[in-house]
Design an enzyme around this catalytic site. Structure first.
Site: not given
Ligand SMILES: Cc1ncc(COP(=O)(O)O)c(C=O)c1O
Length: 414
Positions: A131, A208, A211, A234, A372
């Site tokens: 992401h 990370d 998800q 999430k 993203c």
């Molecule tokens: C895999 C992953 N990493 C990071 C993020 C970023 O999360 P946040 O916008 O809550 O900081 C997302 C958000 O969709 C994501 O799916």
């Protein structure tokens, strides 16, 4: 083992928004990977906190503030249990995954006093499926310090290529930063194996887990990761709170990320000493209510059981994927096993936005775009996909409606 059967249809009643409308039709929500809906238990916890226990934390000498502080700090312990971290002081509250990764990128490259210790030519390993939140902070560091980003390729199925990964290590590798599960493909990565490989090279690993945390149980000790980050919003908690788990040794050796109240021991104009972690990394008034909401969300998830949630989503995947694949010219992007409840697809000759628009008119909320993850889209030669992502409230009827909606889009645009 306790045979715990959860009535997932009944559980939908916990989500007031599901009584709401989209385009004047009952809402069918397939965008939980972007942000999940909130159960009444979480909404009530936040409301109750503001009505009964609200005050700023860690500061007041009055009972109300002590109560608020206790609720806040108890959540730290709850998060510790949720991800099976060894110590509650290894849990830092941040705004979300994005802030957590920025924090690590900026702080790990410096010593405890804040002096830059990485040098031009040092390397960070990322994967092609990250992401943007796990690309841009490292890119910023590349601009600041001249570090090199080394990228692990992804196979046609949407799996990280482990052989290529092994080849990327060098004496200059400083960290590996990879997603536990891909938001655009659903792939659950073999992170345990990847962490082991990185540690053989004495390289720390950031996972990370944005998800992953909503979908299955996390055990940071079993994984042995150095950093694990995720977002509350999430996983059925409010926006404004996320978690950075880091092994104590990293927290002790990194400088503060931001300066302000609540993160210091003593302050003068000539010398400042900082509080110990995790407070060293929590400058200023946090989103206290969101933290309280996170506590309620964890209670809610644990009452259902992460295993039951995982099973429910796997069953839905088994229903949805063959049904979607029966639609002519539809291709699923990301066919790896195992996956979380995320299905990305394209249909030859129909733009993903057009499919999304038809679904929207049926009350069905999906995401159409690059999610993203532009480098990943480039890898597959695409500018966009349609993404249907599941939550605990997703049910078989939702899947039927999705498939029917996509069939209708095909009829309209063919
Ligand atoms: C895999 C992953 N990493 C990071 C993020 C970023 O999360 P946040 O916008 O809550 O900081 C997302 C958000 O969709 C994501 O799916």
């Amino acid at each position: 083992m306790i045979d715990k059967r959860i009535d997932f249809d009944h559980l939908r009643q916990d989500f007031p928004i599901l009584k709401s409308k989209n385009r004047n039709k009952p809402i069918i929500f397939f965008d939980s990977a972007a942000s999940s809906q909130k159960p009444i238990q979480v909404l009530n916890a936040v409301n109750d906190f503001y009505q009964k226990d609200y005050a700023n934390i860690h500061r007041g000498i009055y009972e109300l503030s002590e109560r608020a502080s206790l609720l806040y700090e108890n959540t730290r312990e709850k998060v510790r249990q949720f991800i099976h971290a060894p110590h509650a002081n290894e849990i830092v509250f941040v705004r979300g995954t994005t802030e957590a990764i920025n924090l690590v990128a900026q702080c790990i490259s410096k010593n405890e006093s804040g002096e830059i210790k990485w040098q031009a030519g040092d390397e960070v390993i990322l994967s092609e499926m990250e992401h943007h939140a796990n690309i841009v902070p490292w890119y910023l560091l590349k601009k600041q310090l001249g570090i090199v980003l080394k990228i692990i390729p992804v196979t046609d199925e949407g799996v990280i290529d482990i052989t290529s990964y092994q080849d990327l290590f060098s004496s200059r590798t400083k960290i590996v930063a990879i997603s536990h599960a891909s938001n655009a493909l659903g792939t659950i990565n073999s992170i345990k194996e990847m962490i082991k490989i990185a540690h053989q090279h004495q390289v720390p690993v950031l996972i990370d887990g944005a998800q992953a945390a909503p979908h299955f149980a996390i055990d940071v000790q079993a994984l042995d990761c150095d950093f694990y980050v995720f977002s509350g919003h999430k996983m059925y908690a409010p926006t404004g709170v996320g978690v950075l788990y880091a092994k104590k040794i990293w927290l002790d050796n990194m400088p503060p990320y931001q300066g302000g109240g609540d993160m210091i021991e003593t302050v003068s104009f000539t010398h400042i000493t900082f509080a110990k972690a995790p407070h060293k990394f929590e400058a200023g008034t946090p989103d206290i209510a969101a933290v309280i909401g996170l506590s309620a969300a964890i209670d809610y998830l644990q009452q259902i059981g992460m295993q039951a949630i995982d099973q429910h989503e796997q069953q839905l995947l088994q229903q949805a994927e063959p049904a979607l694949l029966s639609i002519p010219k539809l291709k699923i992007i990301g066919t790896a096993q195992p996956k979380v409840g995320v299905i990305s697809f394209v249909i030859d000759g129909i733009h993903p936005h057009d499919i999304g628009t038809v679904l929207d008119h049926e009350g069905i909320a999906v995401r159409a775009g690059h999610h993203c993850a532009m480098p990943l889209m480039n890898r597959f030669g695409l500018s966009a996909t349609v993404r249907a992502s599941f939550g605990i409230y997703t049910n078989e009827q939702d899947i039927d409606a999705l498939v029917e909606g996509v069939q209708q889009a095909v009829r309209i645009f063919s």
